[in-house]
Design a protein around this motif. Structure first.
Motif, PDB file in Angstrom:
ATOM      1  N   SER A  51      -1.277   7.329  -0.345  1.00 41.62           N
ATOM      2  CA  SER A  51      -2.562   6.937  -1.107  1.00 41.62           C
ATOM      3  C   SER A  51      -3.622   6.964  -0.221  1.00 41.62           C
ATOM      4  O   SER A  51      -3.542   7.049   0.996  1.00 41.62           O
ATOM      5  CB  SER A  51      -2.301   5.513  -1.543  1.00 41.62           C
ATOM      6  N   ASN A  52      -4.829   7.235  -0.976  1.00 42.41           N
ATOM      7  CA  ASN A  52      -5.949   7.220  -0.142  1.00 42.41           C
ATOM      8  C   ASN A  52      -6.217   6.000   0.683  1.00 42.41           C
ATOM      9  O   ASN A  52      -6.682   6.090   2.141  1.00 42.41           O
ATOM     10  CB  ASN A  52      -7.442   7.344  -1.067  1.00 42.41           C
ATOM     11  N   GLU A  53      -5.809   4.925   0.246  1.00 46.98           N
ATOM     12  CA  GLU A  53      -5.934   3.584   1.338  1.00 46.98           C
ATOM     13  C   GLU A  53      -5.026   3.513   2.388  1.00 46.98           C
ATOM     14  O   GLU A  53      -5.320   3.247   3.436  1.00 46.98           O
ATOM     15  CB  GLU A  53      -5.751   2.328  -0.010  1.00 46.98           C
ATOM     16  N   TRP A  54      -3.612   4.080   1.898  1.00 49.82           N
ATOM     17  CA  TRP A  54      -2.917   4.299   3.038  1.00 49.82           C
ATOM     18  C   TRP A  54      -3.297   5.061   4.429  1.00 49.82           C
ATOM     19  O   TRP A  54      -3.074   4.884   5.245  1.00 49.82           O
ATOM     20  CB  TRP A  54      -1.308   4.855   2.334  1.00 49.82           C
ATOM     21  N   ASP A  55      -3.850   6.236   3.829  1.00 55.89           N
ATOM     22  CA  ASP A  55      -4.215   7.459   4.900  1.00 55.89           C
ATOM     23  C   ASP A  55      -5.757   6.696   5.604  1.00 55.89           C
ATOM     24  O   ASP A  55      -5.643   6.851   6.904  1.00 55.89           O
ATOM     25  CB  ASP A  55      -4.750   8.526   4.123  1.00 55.89           C
ATOM     26  N   VAL A  82       0.868  -1.117   0.108  1.00 54.65           N
ATOM     27  CA  VAL A  82      -0.056   0.148   0.130  1.00 54.65           C
ATOM     28  C   VAL A  82       1.027   1.479   0.087  1.00 54.65           C
ATOM     29  O   VAL A  82       1.630   1.556   1.026  1.00 54.65           O
ATOM     30  CB  VAL A  82      -0.949   0.177   1.260  1.00 54.65           C
ATOM     31  N   PRO A  83       0.922   1.906  -1.208  1.00 51.14           N
ATOM     32  CA  PRO A  83       1.640   3.043  -1.046  1.00 51.14           C
ATOM     33  C   PRO A  83       1.422   4.328  -0.146  1.00 51.14           C
ATOM     34  O   PRO A  83       0.337   4.690  -0.040  1.00 51.14           O
ATOM     35  CB  PRO A  83       1.558   3.456  -2.431  1.00 51.14           C
TER      36      PRO A  83
END
Length: 92
Positions: A72-76, A68-69
């Protein structure tokens, strides 16, 4: 390492002391210097704990089976979710 500089910690400690002096709950504070030192120590502990929780959450995200970079939105979303989990575990 704390995110707050020594100057910022000092400023926060002085603001806290001023607020304590205004309140009715505190009748007799020892010397201002001792109280400021205790407030700074508490603030330092608080910021250090936040740093430790952040590091733990980052390790947890890095250990996921998929990458998960960061940024990124997913990481946040994961960072926020895992951080809240860790804080709940500590009662914060």
């Amino acid at each position: 390492m704390s995110r707050a500089s020594e100057g910022r910690l000092s400023e926060l400690a002085h603001l806290t002391l001023a607020a304590l002096k205004k309140g009715d709950a505190v009748v007799d504070l020892r010397s201002d210097r001792l109280v400021l030192a205790e407030i700074k120590a508490a603030l330092t502990d608080f910021f250090n704990l936040d740093d430790a929780l952040d590091a733990k959450v980052r390790r947890k995200i890095a250990s996921l089976s998929r990458r998960v970079p960061e940024g990124s939105n997913e990481w946040d979303v994961l960072h926020r979710q895992y951080l809240e989990e860790e804080k709940r575990k500590l009662g914060r």
